[in-house]
Design a protein around this motif. Sequence first.
Motif: not given
Length: 447
Positions: A235, A239, A378-379, A381, A393-395, A415
């Motif tokens: 990640l 955030n 953390q997110t 990218d 869901s963003g991963r 990830c």
Amino acid sequence: MDLADLKAGRLSAADYASNFADAHPPLNRPQALIEAERCYYCYDAPCQTACPTGIDIPTFIQRVAQDNVRGAAEAILTANPLGGMCARVCPTEVLCEQACVRNTNESKPVEIGLLQRYAVEGYLAHPGKPLFTRATPTGRRVAVVGAGPAGLAAAHGLAVHGHDVTLFDANAKLGGLNEYGLATYKVAGGFAQKEVDWLLSVGGITPKLNCRLGRDITLDGLLAEHDAVFLGLGLAGVNALGIAEPELPGLRDAVDFIAELRQSEPSQVAVGRQVVVIGGGMTAVDAAVQSKLLGAEQVTMVYRRGMDGLSASTHEQHWAQTNGVTLRCWARPLAVEAEGGVLTGMRFAATKLEGGKLVDTGEQFTLKADLVLRAIGQTFDAAPAGAAIELQSGRIKTDDDGRTSLARVWAGGDCRAGGKDLTVEAVEHGKRAALSIHTALTGVAHG
């Protein structure tokens, strides 16, 4: 008090050495033998079921009791090639040790984590003949992007099966979070790199450092030159607080603070007198405790919900409080306060649950601070991997073996969608993906 007092070198050399030494010393031989005898060696052991990598815990503990350290390490590392690091950092209190049948009639489970550490580190100190040897080279080439726990486990598994692995990482050292993202006192003595060196010793793995996906290499390029690709990207995004965040020397991300500590001498890392850490997870605890150990006078962790909502385990919460960190719940950040370009504090809104939703109570308060560390998660990218891979869901969306929506591409670790963001889970992702890739490349299933 000077609120602009953000500096390094607050303590003596002896204090730094003591504060950042191994927080939980390993068992010695008599202690390990006595602890191993407490195990019931259960059939269909619940502790093994609770381990994400399925380590045969009764077997390795029985071998410890027999004073067979190499045999114990073999049982561990066959299931988990990063068993040494996992023994140090896994939340065993909510995994294998919580499942231990000793909890039924006693207040103390078998110390599985400490026994695992004893076995693996005892073996690594005197490895002798290799535990693993490579199969006959297959001539197949696999790119592994990201040298954290998932990538390292995948690379090791693929190499053992005879594939040639190129291991790419954006950093100057291999290890990912094990090297850059954990508190120094958890992995004292350079253990992360010792484990990496052992893992690479199997052969067939070529590291490519300071090489970032999307900057130095592309997924299309890797697929053109390799038979398969494994993505262990972790990640990379952090955030935001959701408020105005001016560029100030004392306002920074907790992950960067922790990484700086891991790659520097503690005496060289600046800390304030009054530190505020925003967040409630393990990263927040690691940043808060280390701020205190660096010489901060007051460290406060602030979390927007109640204690039962903290993602840091109860063990981690107690560790923070034992080290002088104040936990303050039911508050969210409202504004960064500064004077003349110097951080002076953070203003917060008190919160509460109302109808199942988090709302402000109308009260506000300010905490003085010359260092504020953001640790609110953390997110992933997705940009470097490209638009072709399906997300959830963003991963990255995968099947159970890590196969993505894009042909010849697997993914694992943080990830990957649907995980628990645990080191041991990332290792299992890498291990299972390696077996799936091996089957895809050779047509030979591995039971």
